[in-house]
Design a protein around this motif. Structure first.
Motif, mmCIF file in Angstrom:
data_model
loop_
_atom_site.group_PDB
_atom_site.id
_atom_site.type_symbol
_atom_site.label_atom_id
_atom_site.label_comp_id
_atom_site.label_asym_id
_atom_site.label_seq_id
_atom_site.Cartn_x
_atom_site.Cartn_y
_atom_site.Cartn_z
ATOM 1 N N HIS A 136 9.381 4.399 1.797
ATOM 2 C CA HIS A 136 9.105 3.509 0.679
ATOM 3 C C HIS A 136 9.317 2.050 1.021
ATOM 4 C CE1 HIS A 136 9.333 6.648 -2.802
ATOM 5 N NE2 HIS A 136 8.557 7.016 -1.821
ATOM 6 N N HIS A 190 19.013 5.171 -8.311
ATOM 7 C CA HIS A 190 17.580 5.345 -8.085
ATOM 8 C C HIS A 190 16.779 4.288 -8.833
ATOM 9 C CE1 HIS A 190 17.885 9.892 -6.940
ATOM 10 N NE2 HIS A 190 18.404 9.085 -6.035
ATOM 11 N N VAL A 191 15.837 3.686 -8.109
ATOM 12 C CA VAL A 191 14.937 2.716 -8.711
ATOM 13 C C VAL A 191 13.507 3.158 -8.466
ATOM 14 C CG1 VAL A 191 16.609 0.871 -8.296
ATOM 15 C CG2 VAL A 191 14.751 1.239 -6.659
ATOM 16 N N ALA A 192 12.603 2.617 -9.260
ATOM 17 C CA ALA A 192 11.171 2.832 -9.058
ATOM 18 C C ALA A 192 10.458 1.541 -9.398
ATOM 19 C CB ALA A 192 10.664 3.994 -9.915
ATOM 20 N N MET A 193 9.247 1.369 -8.862
ATOM 21 C CA MET A 193 8.516 0.114 -9.042
ATOM 22 C C MET A 193 7.064 0.389 -9.396
ATOM 23 S SD MET A 193 9.775 -1.988 -5.664
ATOM 24 C CE MET A 193 11.209 -1.431 -4.728
ATOM 25 N N PRO A 196 5.366 -2.866 -5.388
ATOM 26 C CA PRO A 196 6.530 -3.057 -4.504
ATOM 27 C C PRO A 196 7.017 -4.498 -4.410
ATOM 28 C CG PRO A 196 4.543 -2.780 -3.203
ATOM 29 C CD PRO A 196 4.138 -2.555 -4.632
ATOM 30 N N GLY A 199 10.909 -5.122 -2.970
ATOM 31 C CA GLY A 199 11.312 -4.580 -1.680
ATOM 32 C C GLY A 199 12.406 -5.380 -0.999
ATOM 33 N N ILE A 202 16.003 -4.765 -2.540
ATOM 34 C CA ILE A 202 16.701 -3.499 -2.310
ATOM 35 C C ILE A 202 16.882 -3.178 -0.830
ATOM 36 C CG2 ILE A 202 15.774 -2.634 -4.480
ATOM 37 C CD1 ILE A 202 13.970 -0.770 -2.898
ATOM 38 N N HIS A 208 17.956 3.083 -4.102
ATOM 39 C CA HIS A 208 17.029 3.995 -3.442
ATOM 40 C C HIS A 208 15.722 4.099 -4.228
ATOM 41 C CE1 HIS A 208 15.541 7.271 -1.091
ATOM 42 N NE2 HIS A 208 15.620 8.156 -2.071
ATOM 43 N N ASP A 209 14.638 3.714 -3.573
ATOM 44 C CA ASP A 209 13.327 3.718 -4.224
ATOM 45 C C ASP A 209 12.746 5.133 -4.227
ATOM 46 O OD1 ASP A 209 10.844 3.173 -5.250
ATOM 47 O OD2 ASP A 209 10.091 2.165 -3.452
ATOM 48 N N THR A 211 9.909 5.860 -6.132
ATOM 49 C CA THR A 211 8.537 5.801 -6.631
ATOM 50 C C THR A 211 7.712 6.906 -5.980
ATOM 51 O OG1 THR A 211 8.744 3.387 -6.763
ATOM 52 C CG2 THR A 211 6.520 4.315 -6.911
ATOM 53 N N LEU A 216 2.851 4.997 -4.818
ATOM 54 C CA LEU A 216 3.215 3.893 -3.936
ATOM 55 C C LEU A 216 2.077 3.551 -2.988
ATOM 56 C CD1 LEU A 216 5.511 1.995 -2.857
ATOM 57 C CD2 LEU A 216 5.930 3.777 -1.165
#
Length: 309
Positions: A136, A190-193, A196, A199, A202, A208-209, A211, A216
């Motif tokens: 990621h 935990h993260v999500a985008m 990105p 980036g 993090i 921790h991505d 996605t 992605l």
């Protein structure tokens, strides 16, 4: 997802023509060794202008200004290109992001965060958007397009400005090291985008991505995500697997709006990260504000039910 790296051939052609036609006329007045020329500094975007201003102690001009302008789609005028070409020092992001501007300047005058493209490479980038990242995050900070959200890259640019144009990078270095230390001290969450953009924030942290891979890949390649990819993303949000969602409010479509709405509906904190700071706000202040928001959310996250990948 809309293509956010669209550099029109006519723009780069005009840039090359202007640069070529002006070499003879400006060679005697734009010598990089001329003290008066070296003192003249301009930035491609207001983000890097704010960094350069903090180092030099003077108001550095930006070509792309305002929070309503998408730098990916910015088409410079002949005046814009002349300003870049004639500057003693140009502060740029690098990569494809602001290539329509910095490609008219001599490379040894450019302070940049990530590697520069020449005009031909920037033109080719318009037709080749495929990226192949096995994880990621890319293997190097040099591959992060949104380099200004990397504390390390901001420090590098500040140091480069001080070396080329004078001034003191100490204040910027200290602020970025403090932000970096704060991010690296955060617990594993935990993260999500939706794209990105975070980036650099993090990188090297316990954020921790997660996605979904297919989403992605579509985002990195500036393509519309498949219905299955969006569904997988929604499932993560609904199942409580995501501790915070990063959203760029300057780049939205139906998919990103659905994801942001789902996050709020399921009490997942949403962190809005803009390409450019809100009008009237200095980038360094905005950066620290985002870091503080991320730190506050991470400190209060309850990482139960996580499923590491």
């Amino acid at each position: 997802m809309r293509n956010r790296f669209h550099f029109r051939p006519i723009t780069l052609t005009a840039a090359l023509a202007l640069a070529g036609a002006s070499v003879a006329a400006c060679s005697s007045t734009s010598d990089g060794n001329d003290p008066s020329g070296a003192a003249d500094i301009v930035a491609t975007t207001n983000v890097w202008a704010d960094v350069a201003s903090a180092v030099t102690g003077k108001d550095v001009e930006a070509i792309i200004t305002g929070d309503a302008v998408d730098p990916h789609h910015f088409e410079p005028s002949a005046k814009d290109l002349a300003r870049i070409r004639d500057a003693g020092t140009v502060v740029a992001n690098g990569g494809a992001y602001d290539a329509s501007l910095y490609t008219v300047a001599e490379q040894d005058r450019i302070v940049h965060a990530i590697p520069l493209l020449d005009a031909e490479e920037a033109h080719d980038h318009e037709h080749d958007h495929e990226h192949d990242h096995g994880d990621h995050l890319p293997d190097s900070l040099d591959e992060l397009e949104h380099a200004w959200f990397s504390p390390e890259k901001v420090r590098e640019v500040a140091d480069g400005v001080a070396e080329k144009a004078g001034g003191d990078a100490g204040g910027v270095d200290t602020r970025m090291r403090d932000a970096e230390a704060k991010l690296k001290s955060l617990p594993h969450v935990h993260v999500a985008m939706t794209e990105p953009i975070a980036g650099g924030l993090i990188w090297g942290t316990e954020l921790h991505d997660i996605t979904p891979e297919d989403y992605l890949k579509a985002s990195l390649n500036h393509q519309e995500p498949s219905a299955a990819a969006v569904a997988a993303f929604l499932e993560q949000l609904e199942n409580g697997e995501v501790d915070m969602l990063f959203v760029n409010p300057q780049s939205t479509n139906s998919a990103t709006q659905r994801l942001a709405d789902a996050a709020r509906e399921h009490n997942v904190p949403v962190v809005e990260i803009r390409e450019t700071p809100p009008a009237g706000q200095n980038f360094l202040d905005y950066f620290e504000q985002i870091v503080d928001q991320i730190a506050d959310i991470a400190a209060h996250a309850e990482p139960s039910g996580h499923h590491d990948h």
